[in-house]
Scaffold this motif. Structure first.
Motif, PDB file in Angstrom:
ATOM      1  N   CYS A  72       0.806  -1.369   0.123  1.00 47.63           N
ATOM      2  CA  CYS A  72       0.169   0.100   0.053  1.00 47.63           C
ATOM      3  C   CYS A  72       0.945   1.256  -0.090  1.00 47.63           C
ATOM      4  O   CYS A  72       2.203   1.087  -0.157  1.00 47.63           O
ATOM      5  N   SER A  73       0.383   2.404   0.029  1.00 51.71           N
ATOM      6  CA  SER A  73       1.100   3.562   0.229  1.00 51.71           C
ATOM      7  C   SER A  73       0.822   4.548   1.355  1.00 51.71           C
ATOM      8  O   SER A  73       0.939   5.621   1.580  1.00 51.71           O
ATOM      9  N   ASP A  98       3.161   5.466  -7.063  1.00 52.27           N
ATOM     10  CA  ASP A  98       2.403   6.054  -7.826  1.00 52.27           C
ATOM     11  C   ASP A  98       0.929   6.201  -7.378  1.00 52.27           C
ATOM     12  O   ASP A  98       0.135   6.960  -7.793  1.00 52.27           O
ATOM     13  N   LEU A  99       0.759   5.355  -6.325  1.00 48.67           N
ATOM     14  CA  LEU A  99      -1.031   5.283  -5.831  1.00 48.67           C
ATOM     15  C   LEU A  99      -0.970   6.192  -4.546  1.00 48.67           C
ATOM     16  O   LEU A  99      -2.181   6.670  -4.264  1.00 48.67           O
TER      17      LEU A  99
END
Length: 137
Positions: A72-73, A98-99
């Protein structure tokens, strides 16, 4: 929660050889942590010796929904000083960034960013990264 992601290559980040400081800047107050290389890793979450590992062991909350396994980010932070002493950002980390919201050149996932101790590090924790329900602040 912690562990490793079996679907990605695990980076080989060297353990620091000398003491250094990590300053976490947030909404409420700055927290300065003196990192003793003899005590790293703490084994909490993320790569051993990562910014997330250091933060959680010292009571600094950084949201980390996946448990620090690059899935995840949510542990996205900005390394504003000392980034050159941190481990290289692997493709898996870049894919997750990127997310993430508001990505900048100083963006890192705190679960993957491991300082080598050559200089002090300053980390900005974005206000949207804080889990106010869990942290109660």
């Amino acid at each position: 929660m912690g562990g490793t992601n079996p679907y990605i290559r695990q980076p080989n980040a060297p353990k620091p050889k000398k003491a250094y400081k990590v300053t976490f800047k947030g909404d409420v107050k700055d927290v300065v942590i003196e990192v003793d290389p003899a005590k790293v890793p703490y084994g909490e979450t993320g790569l051993p010796g990562s910014l997330l590992d250091i933060a959680l062991h010292n009571g600094v909350e950084i949201d980390h929904a996946c448990g620090g396994v690059v899935a995840c980010s949510t542990c996205h932070v900005y390394v504003t000083q000392g980034a050159q002493t941190c481990s290289f950002s692997e493709d898996s980390e870049q894919d997750m960034l990127d997310l993430a919201p508001d990505v900048r050149p100083s963006s890192r996932l705190s679960c993957q960013c491991v300082p080598n101790g050559d200089s002090d590090v300053t980390v900005e924790i974005p206000s949207w990264n804080r889990n106010l329900v869990r942290e109660g602040k």
